[in-house]
Scaffold this motif. Structure first.
Motif, short mmCIF file in Angstrom:
data_model
loop_
_atom_site.label_atom_id
_atom_site.label_comp_id
_atom_site.label_asym_id
_atom_site.label_seq_id
_atom_site.Cartn_x
_atom_site.Cartn_y
_atom_site.Cartn_z
N LYS A 1 0.83 -1.20 0.00
CA LYS A 1 0.00 0.00 0.00
C LYS A 1 0.86 1.25 0.00
O LYS A 1 1.90 1.29 0.64
CB LYS A 1 -0.90 0.02 1.24
N ARG A 2 0.37 2.30 -0.69
CA ARG A 2 1.04 3.59 -0.68
C ARG A 2 0.61 4.39 0.54
O ARG A 2 -0.58 4.45 0.86
CB ARG A 2 0.69 4.37 -1.95
N GLN A 3 1.58 5.00 1.20
CA GLN A 3 1.27 5.88 2.33
C GLN A 3 0.55 7.11 1.78
O GLN A 3 1.00 7.69 0.80
CB GLN A 3 2.58 6.29 3.02
N GLY A 4 -0.56 7.49 2.34
CA GLY A 4 -1.27 8.66 1.85
C GLY A 4 -2.66 8.32 1.39
O GLY A 4 -3.62 8.86 1.90
N ASP A 5 -2.77 7.42 0.40
CA ASP A 5 -4.10 7.05 -0.05
C ASP A 5 -4.34 5.55 -0.02
O ASP A 5 -5.38 5.09 -0.50
CB ASP A 5 -4.37 7.62 -1.45
N ALA A 6 -3.37 4.79 0.50
CA ALA A 6 -3.51 3.34 0.65
C ALA A 6 -3.81 2.65 -0.68
O ALA A 6 -4.52 1.65 -0.74
CB ALA A 6 -4.57 2.98 1.69
N ALA A 7 -3.28 3.21 -1.77
CA ALA A 7 -3.47 2.58 -3.07
C ALA A 7 -2.48 1.43 -3.22
O ALA A 7 -1.35 1.50 -2.75
CB ALA A 7 -3.23 3.60 -4.18
N ASP A 8 -2.93 0.36 -3.87
CA ASP A 8 -2.05 -0.77 -4.15
C ASP A 8 -1.01 -0.35 -5.18
O ASP A 8 -1.37 0.06 -6.28
CB ASP A 8 -2.86 -1.95 -4.69
N ILE A 9 0.25 -0.46 -4.83
CA ILE A 9 1.33 -0.05 -5.73
C ILE A 9 1.97 -1.30 -6.32
O ILE A 9 2.11 -2.32 -5.64
CB ILE A 9 2.37 0.80 -4.98
N ALA A 10 2.34 -1.21 -7.58
CA ALA A 10 2.97 -2.34 -8.25
C ALA A 10 4.06 -1.83 -9.19
O ALA A 10 4.09 -0.67 -9.55
CB ALA A 10 1.94 -3.14 -9.03
N ILE A 11 4.95 -2.74 -9.54
CA ILE A 11 5.96 -2.45 -10.56
C ILE A 11 5.60 -3.26 -11.78
O ILE A 11 5.34 -4.46 -11.68
CB ILE A 11 7.38 -2.80 -10.05
N ILE A 12 5.53 -2.60 -12.94
CA ILE A 12 5.34 -3.33 -14.20
C ILE A 12 6.61 -3.18 -15.00
O ILE A 12 7.16 -2.09 -15.12
CB ILE A 12 4.08 -2.83 -14.98
N GLU A 13 7.13 -4.32 -15.48
CA GLU A 13 8.40 -4.28 -16.20
C GLU A 13 8.32 -5.22 -17.40
O GLU A 13 7.50 -6.13 -17.45
CB GLU A 13 9.55 -4.71 -15.27
N LEU A 14 9.19 -4.95 -18.36
CA LEU A 14 9.32 -5.84 -19.51
C LEU A 14 10.19 -7.02 -19.10
O LEU A 14 11.30 -6.83 -18.60
CB LEU A 14 9.95 -5.09 -20.69
#
Lengths: 59, 182
Positions: free
Chosen positions: B102-115
């Protein structure tokens, strides 16, 4: 229109709310560094997921 | 019933969504790895996978089709040269999404997208490691600079006292001697 006959007391309201509880997150140990981490997510302390380095932690 | 409902509108109007995904696609093509919300990463995946599949065949037509959704000439170039070459014969599945929490601030799910084909090459030159080295070296520099600053300040005070000496000669001589003693 049918309406409630009585106001629900603070006691009854609060008794209902006794079941509102936050649950502890189900943590597991990181296979790379051994720290506690959320499952299906990259480890915040070492940046590994499924044996691969996903990001390099800042500190 | 969730019949024939596909994709995520990510809370945007059609034009805003198109612009967001275009921007994300450009960022991913140029940087090979981007950190965004999980929802945006998953909305981006089908778009970018389709682009890479199309980029395997280099033709003017395909370049024009890609240019409809990417407004960056450099990104189109790297997609057709660097990325298409490295992806080779991989039959789809060009991207990897890893959740970070979760992101601090809005609790959004954060992810990394990579090739997937670039996953190792990007990590060899992380920007964060450079900042580590800077942190180690900078404290030494800071102390040196602070000493220099102190020296400059002393000199300035001496100059000021000299200026004062034109009016009050006796007092300034004593003050300068005090400064030298310090």
């Amino acid at each position: 229109m049918p309406n409630p006959k009585r106001k629900w007391s603070k006691s009854r309201r609060d008794k209902r709310r006794t079941h509102y509880k936050a649950s502890a997150p189900a943590l597991s140990t990181c296979s790379n560094c051994g720290e506690m981490k959320l499952s299906h997510r990259a480890c915040p302390s070492c940046g590994y997921y499924a044996g691969k380095s996903i990001f390099i932690p800042e500190s | 019933m969730r019949h024939r409902v596909k994709g995520n509108k990510i809370g945007r109007t059609a034009s805003h969504r198109k612009a967001t995904l275009s921007s994300l696609a450009t960022g991913l093509i140029l940087n090979k790895k981007i950190k965004t919300t999980d929802a945006k990463a998953r909305a981006l995946r089908p778009l970018i996978e389709g682009m890479i599949t199309r980029a395997k065949v280099d033709s003017v037509h395909n370049r024009r089709i890609i240019s409809e959704s990417i407004n960056d000439k450099e990104a189109v170039k790297t997609l057709f040269s660097e990325i298409a070459e490295k992806v080779g014969d991989r039959p789809g599945g060009y991207t990897r999404i890893v959740k970070l929490g979760k992101r601090q601030g809005d609790a959004a799910d954060i992810a990394i997208i990579e090739l997937v084909d670039f996953s190792g090459s990007v990590e060899k030159k992380p920007v964060k490691k450079r900042t580590k080295k800077e942190e180690v070296t900078t404290p030494v520099k800071e102390t040196e600079e602070s000493e220099i600053k102190d020296a400059e300040v002393i000199e300035e005070t001496v100059v000021e006292t000299k200026e004062e000496s034109t009016t009050e000669a006796d007092d300034t001589e004593s003050s300068q001697q005090e400064k030298k003693d310090e």
